[in-house]
Design a protein around this motif. Sequence first.
Motif, PDB file in Angstrom:
ATOM      1  N   THR A  26      53.043  34.002  28.974  1.00  0.00           N
ATOM      2  CA  THR A  26      53.724  33.410  30.132  1.00  0.00           C
ATOM      3  C   THR A  26      54.096  34.516  31.107  1.00  0.00           C
ATOM      4  N   LEU A  27      53.754  34.296  32.358  1.00  0.00           N
ATOM      5  CA  LEU A  27      54.058  35.255  33.415  1.00  0.00           C
ATOM      6  C   LEU A  27      55.046  34.593  34.371  1.00  0.00           C
ATOM      7  N   PHE A  28      56.153  35.273  34.619  1.00  0.00           N
ATOM      8  CA  PHE A  28      57.179  34.729  35.509  1.00  0.00           C
ATOM      9  C   PHE A  28      57.466  35.731  36.624  1.00  0.00           C
ATOM     10  N   ALA A  29      57.266  35.295  37.864  1.00  0.00           N
ATOM     11  CA  ALA A  29      57.536  36.150  39.034  1.00  0.00           C
ATOM     12  C   ALA A  29      58.628  35.457  39.845  1.00  0.00           C
ATOM     13  N   PRO A  30      59.893  35.740  39.584  1.00  0.00           N
ATOM     14  CA  PRO A  30      61.014  34.945  40.101  1.00  0.00           C
ATOM     15  C   PRO A  30      61.117  34.818  41.612  1.00  0.00           C
ATOM     16  N   LYS A  56      38.271  37.171  32.931  1.00  0.00           N
ATOM     17  CA  LYS A  56      39.673  37.474  32.662  1.00  0.00           C
ATOM     18  C   LYS A  56      40.580  36.813  33.702  1.00  0.00           C
ATOM     19  N   PRO A  57      41.759  36.286  33.263  1.00  0.00           N
ATOM     20  CA  PRO A  57      42.660  35.616  34.195  1.00  0.00           C
ATOM     21  C   PRO A  57      43.558  36.603  34.957  1.00  0.00           C
ATOM     22  N   PHE A  58      43.597  36.441  36.265  1.00  0.00           N
ATOM     23  CA  PHE A  58      44.473  37.243  37.118  1.00  0.00           C
ATOM     24  C   PHE A  58      45.297  36.311  38.000  1.00  0.00           C
ATOM     25  N   ALA A  59      46.438  36.818  38.434  1.00  0.00           N
ATOM     26  CA  ALA A  59      47.287  36.059  39.340  1.00  0.00           C
ATOM     27  C   ALA A  59      47.623  36.903  40.561  1.00  0.00           C
ATOM     28  N   ILE A  60      47.680  36.276  41.709  1.00  0.00           N
ATOM     29  CA  ILE A  60      48.122  36.925  42.943  1.00  0.00           C
ATOM     30  C   ILE A  60      49.425  36.275  43.357  1.00  0.00           C
ATOM     31  N   THR A  61      50.463  37.075  43.535  1.00  0.00           N
ATOM     32  CA  THR A  61      51.758  36.552  43.972  1.00  0.00           C
ATOM     33  C   THR A  61      52.126  37.153  45.327  1.00  0.00           C
ATOM     34  N   ILE A  62      52.689  36.310  46.195  1.00  0.00           N
ATOM     35  CA  ILE A  62      53.099  36.741  47.532  1.00  0.00           C
ATOM     36  C   ILE A  62      54.608  36.545  47.644  1.00  0.00           C
ATOM     37  N   TYR A  63      55.282  37.540  48.233  1.00  0.00           N
ATOM     38  CA  TYR A  63      56.752  37.533  48.290  1.00  0.00           C
ATOM     39  C   TYR A  63      57.249  37.457  49.735  1.00  0.00           C
ATOM     40  N   ASP A 109      59.215  39.425  51.188  1.00  0.00           N
ATOM     41  CA  ASP A 109      59.262  40.731  51.856  1.00  0.00           C
ATOM     42  C   ASP A 109      57.870  41.224  52.261  1.00  0.00           C
ATOM     43  N   GLU A 110      56.879  40.298  52.190  1.00  0.00           N
ATOM     44  CA  GLU A 110      55.520  40.566  52.641  1.00  0.00           C
ATOM     45  C   GLU A 110      54.774  41.552  51.758  1.00  0.00           C
ATOM     46  N   THR A 111      55.127  41.595  50.497  1.00  0.00           N
ATOM     47  CA  THR A 111      54.332  42.347  49.526  1.00  0.00           C
ATOM     48  C   THR A 111      53.507  41.373  48.702  1.00  0.00           C
ATOM     49  N   VAL A 112      52.410  41.880  48.160  1.00  0.00           N
ATOM     50  CA  VAL A 112      51.512  41.080  47.343  1.00  0.00           C
ATOM     51  C   VAL A 112      51.261  41.828  46.041  1.00  0.00           C
ATOM     52  N   SER A 113      51.357  41.103  44.917  1.00  0.00           N
ATOM     53  CA  SER A 113      51.114  41.736  43.617  1.00  0.00           C
ATOM     54  C   SER A 113      49.931  41.091  42.920  1.00  0.00           C
ATOM     55  N   LEU A 114      49.147  41.932  42.237  1.00  0.00           N
ATOM     56  CA  LEU A 114      48.042  41.474  41.414  1.00  0.00           C
ATOM     57  C   LEU A 114      48.436  41.634  39.957  1.00  0.00           C
ATOM     58  N   TRP A 115      48.349  40.535  39.153  1.00  0.00           N
ATOM     59  CA  TRP A 115      48.815  40.521  37.767  1.00  0.00           C
ATOM     60  C   TRP A 115      47.662  40.296  36.804  1.00  0.00           C
ATOM     61  N   ASP A 116      47.739  40.921  35.657  1.00  0.00           N
ATOM     62  CA  ASP A 116      46.887  40.598  34.510  1.00  0.00           C
ATOM     63  C   ASP A 116      47.641  39.542  33.713  1.00  0.00           C
ATOM     64  N   VAL A 117      47.155  38.296  33.747  1.00  0.00           N
ATOM     65  CA  VAL A 117      47.889  37.197  33.110  1.00  0.00           C
ATOM     66  C   VAL A 117      47.932  37.354  31.598  1.00  0.00           C
ATOM     67  N   ALA A 118      46.845  37.835  31.008  1.00  0.00           N
ATOM     68  CA  ALA A 118      46.799  37.974  29.544  1.00  0.00           C
ATOM     69  C   ALA A 118      47.830  38.981  29.047  1.00  0.00           C
ATOM     70  N   LEU A 119      48.043  40.044  29.821  1.00  0.00           N
ATOM     71  CA  LEU A 119      49.024  41.062  29.428  1.00  0.00           C
ATOM     72  C   LEU A 119      50.417  40.765  29.974  1.00  0.00           C
ATOM     73  N   GLY A 120      50.468  39.982  31.063  1.00  0.00           N
ATOM     74  CA  GLY A 120      51.764  39.581  31.595  1.00  0.00           C
ATOM     75  C   GLY A 120      52.458  40.625  32.445  1.00  0.00           C
TER      76      GLY A 120
END
Length: 609
Positions: free
Chosen positions: A554-558, A571-578, A580-591
């Motif tokens: 489970t990946l949680f980006a509050p 492989k599963p990846f997630a892109i999160t946008i905040y 403050d105009e930053t963007v993060s790339l996540w490895d979902v399997a590793l969290g």
Amino acid sequence: MMKKLFLTFALFFFVTLCLSTVFAQYEPSMQIGLPEGAIARFGRGGIREITYSPDGTRFAVATTIGVWIYDAQTGEELDPITGGHTDRVYSAAYSPDNKTIATTSRDGTVRLWDARTGKLQKTLTGHKSWVLSVAYSPDGNTLATGGVDDTIRLWNAHTGENIKTFKGHTDNVSSVKYSPNGDTIISVSGNGTVRFWDANKGQLINTIAGYHTPIAYSPDGRTLLVTSNPNNNEHLVIKDTIYAVHMLNLITGEPVKRISSLYYVNCVAYSPDGKIIAISEGERFGLWNATTGKHLKTFIENTHEVKSIAYSPDGKTIATASWDGTIRWWNVQTGENIKTLKGYIYINVGQTIKYSPDGKIIAITESNEISLWNATTGKHLRTLKGHESFISGFTFSPDGHTIATGSTDGTARLWDTHTGESKKILVRHTNHINEPIRIDTPVFSPDGKTIAARSKHNWVWLWDAHTGKTIITIQGKFSHVRRYMFSPDGQILATNSRGKPVQLWDTTTGKNINTLMGQAWHIMFSPDGKTIATTFSNNLVQLWDTITGENINTLFAPNAYVTVVLYLQGKPFAITIYEDETVSLWDVALGHPIKTFERHGDGIQNLSK
């Protein structure tokens, strides 16, 4: 800003995939006046109104993207007027000398065009919002316009100067017209009020309430036609004749005559001699005697509603524009349909556009029909007709030979892409009182052998795509199934309700294999089908084992306000946008995040791990 950047990348990716076919050649009308970056246009937009030139030699069709000109005798398409306005076109009018066409638009401007060459002559600005209607004074020296800013504005037709502004309406001004002698301007508002203005002094003469557009002057200028449609959203037969066309005395505003109707009145027009009134009501169009109010003739029954009517100046021909995107010319004496033009469409909210898998055909929903277009030339190929109500969604089969549709008429259907023939009705779904229940977009399995679809009331069906036979019918545990997706091998169907657990079904037996006990808005299978990624809200991603139903991670980006999941190289990846105009790339399997992209100035300047 970063959200826009991400969406731009996403759009580019989508377009790159879709435009796999190189556009070699186009119909000339499909390339004129295109916005920057556009390759071709399909259709001519949705019809707003139609009008003859004052001398009767030309015929203009104002659409949402421009004005299309035809030879009134032969029907030959001449050069269209497109490309100037930056938003939807609402209205058009010929100048009395036939030399100029004025157009209004959602972009808040009025534009004047050379009627022969299509060259832009002037752009008039002053309205604070959309401009909905335009009319020339009989002498051609003045233009009257009405808009969403609740005003009527008069313009010098030669210099473009804003001469006067009439204020008083408390809702958008949807129609303006000059009286035949040019002394009076009639305006109609969205709240049902009709106002009479002194065209020279700008003074309000009279106000009456309870009427709606359209309006039409009698040729002698003594009477005005207005309509009363108490419920503007209904087009149904009712017991009492509350729909009507009213003839008003132009001086007093008092009703002179009333032509009752059992149907919603779409549009009206006087014949040039004032003896006949053409009325579109419900799904028929006909003629009435203007003196007695007696019905004379019906031209069409049980078709799409006629939304605009125009008499030729000699009164021998009537042109009509319908909601189905067709324009028809009629012989007034015989009632014969002389000519029909097609290809007018408008892509509205709720409509869908899709490419065939080989990229050769573009399909566009139009209410209860689907039009198919050649993606290379822009030519209209055929229209799929048969649904009795709006099409809620459609899908091409993997080989492109079949189209599956779902509709609010409670049916799912299969169509032959190449002939337009309706091959089979898969289901007719109704409630306990036999009212149709909407069927949503059908989905083909990856091998094209199976079709899945769901109803508004939580039913899911699986059909054999070739025979149309029902394989299984599923009723999930949770109400309002919103999404369904086949596994890559087609053996599993995943369904989910918004914010509810995902259910996995065996497509052969219909057995519920697993329930993924977590809230989910979106679902995505891995390419090998062994895992499923789900997202909930804007900040929660969960990875599941397809066979066991076990939650792998489970990946949680509050603080994220947009989260997108994608599989790259399995492989599963997630892109999160905040915020403050930053963007993060996540490895979902590793969290955990792999990289964070930070925006500085006008672009991405720094990459931090």
